[in-house]
Design an enzyme around this catalytic site. Sequence first.
Site: not given
Length: 529
Positions: A102, A270-271
């Site tokens: 993002g 997602d990390n």
Amino acid sequence: MDQVPFENAFVDELPGEAAGPLGPRQVPGYCYSRVAPTPVPDPHLLAWSEELGEFLGLAKPATRGPAVDALAGNLVTGSMKPFAARYGGHQFGNWAGQLGDGRAIALGQVAAVDGSRWEIQLKGAGPTPYSRRADGRAVLRSSLREFLCSEAMHHLGVPTTRALSLVATGDAVVRDMFYDGRAAPEPGAVVARVAPSFIRFGNFQLMAAHGELDNLRALADYTLRHHYPELGPPSPAVYVRWFEEVARRTAVMVAHWMSVGFVHGVMNTDNMSILGLTIDYGPYGWLEPYDPDWTPNTTDFGSRRYAFGQQPRVALWNLMALAHALGPLVDDPQALRPGLDLYADTLAATQHALMLRKLGLTPQGPAADADDRALTEALPEALAGPEIDMTIFFRQLSHQAPALLAAPARADELLDELLAAAAYAVVPGEEQLLRQWLRRYAQRLGQEAASGEAIRARMLGANPKYVLRNYLAQKAIEAAEAGDLAPLNTLFEVLKTPFAEHPAHEALAAKRPDWARDKPGSATLSCSS
């Protein structure tokens, strides 16, 4: 940077969206979206990693100019094919659907001096289709923290992504630091972060969740070709071996976190890097008072899902989510289960080996292994009672080792010195477990063949004196926001040699001061940080 030839394997070999509206939206069916960084008004260099630059064959640029324009996103050269990756993930244990880059835009890959390929990604370079409600920008506060911590972790020997540069943008970015309705403008910045790849568990999760099995297989095969070629051509059996290697690397990474007292703070799937690297430095922190339930992330105060002591369990949970996503690629999803067992075994073995190093001990053979494990496993509980600063404790213990070896009976006397140096608060009686542990440790030192000074030397090489405490980062942030880069530069230089004494910078090794206990940014942070 403006003259560097970029390669673009991710874009060239995987299905992506060539062009589309810039606004936030769903992007089904692709691995990435091509998107250009959004220019900023006044890019100028604040910090540069000389060591990483040399490894990539890049000279430090002038404060302003074409190279810094490229590092800020104002200049896209002909060989760059900038893109934002598409991925999903579980956030705080809940499926969040599409997430994606993002506020990060990858420029492509460059060849390092050893021939390896490294992706350069600009974090804070503007909106992408995955920005959701945000502006795609980053503030100096969070960018400086990521720049410093990426390089600090590398020099500690922890598997990590790297940071090449920190560039101020000259614009203001509005952020609500603690999500309490007090949004305010802050100076903007872009950090150029570097890794062989930024592919995450969530890239595979999103494709599996959407039934995009062709994309799932294409991404898995790409990852194998470029990052795990030693495993051989893709096949169901190779996918299984690959998952086992991801699990092994993840275990090694987490074991290193635990050995230095690092708390990631937001271990969403997602990390999690598919290469077993520490990725996405947000609300991280280092244990100061030793507390396995401590988290630096204010967003996590309710559940403490990502607290220090929970990190090994959460990494296993995340690997289970990855295994579920990779299930369609193998003949029997149960074949992935041994990878989870390998994670647990590797984590335990690596943590034990790292702890023995920190204690200056060498394995004495199978017969003594159970006693050594009992010794190392008893230490965390012993540290928790008297609020011991983990970093200072191990450094002080390193200096005390010769005296303990020479005179084990001095353990009680030396404990008083340890507590004076490393404890934040001692309630009478709460130090008893640590007293008992130190006596056992003193006796164990007597089984070592090395001299006291040799043990001290190897302990000093395993126990850093300097780590990036949040209050130190906050002081550097406040100075940089006021135009003073000296604290940033000094801290950066010291953190590059964290095991050295640096007598001129003793203040950077001090316990967290009382004023920093509750100051925003100096102990805890939010996901906005």
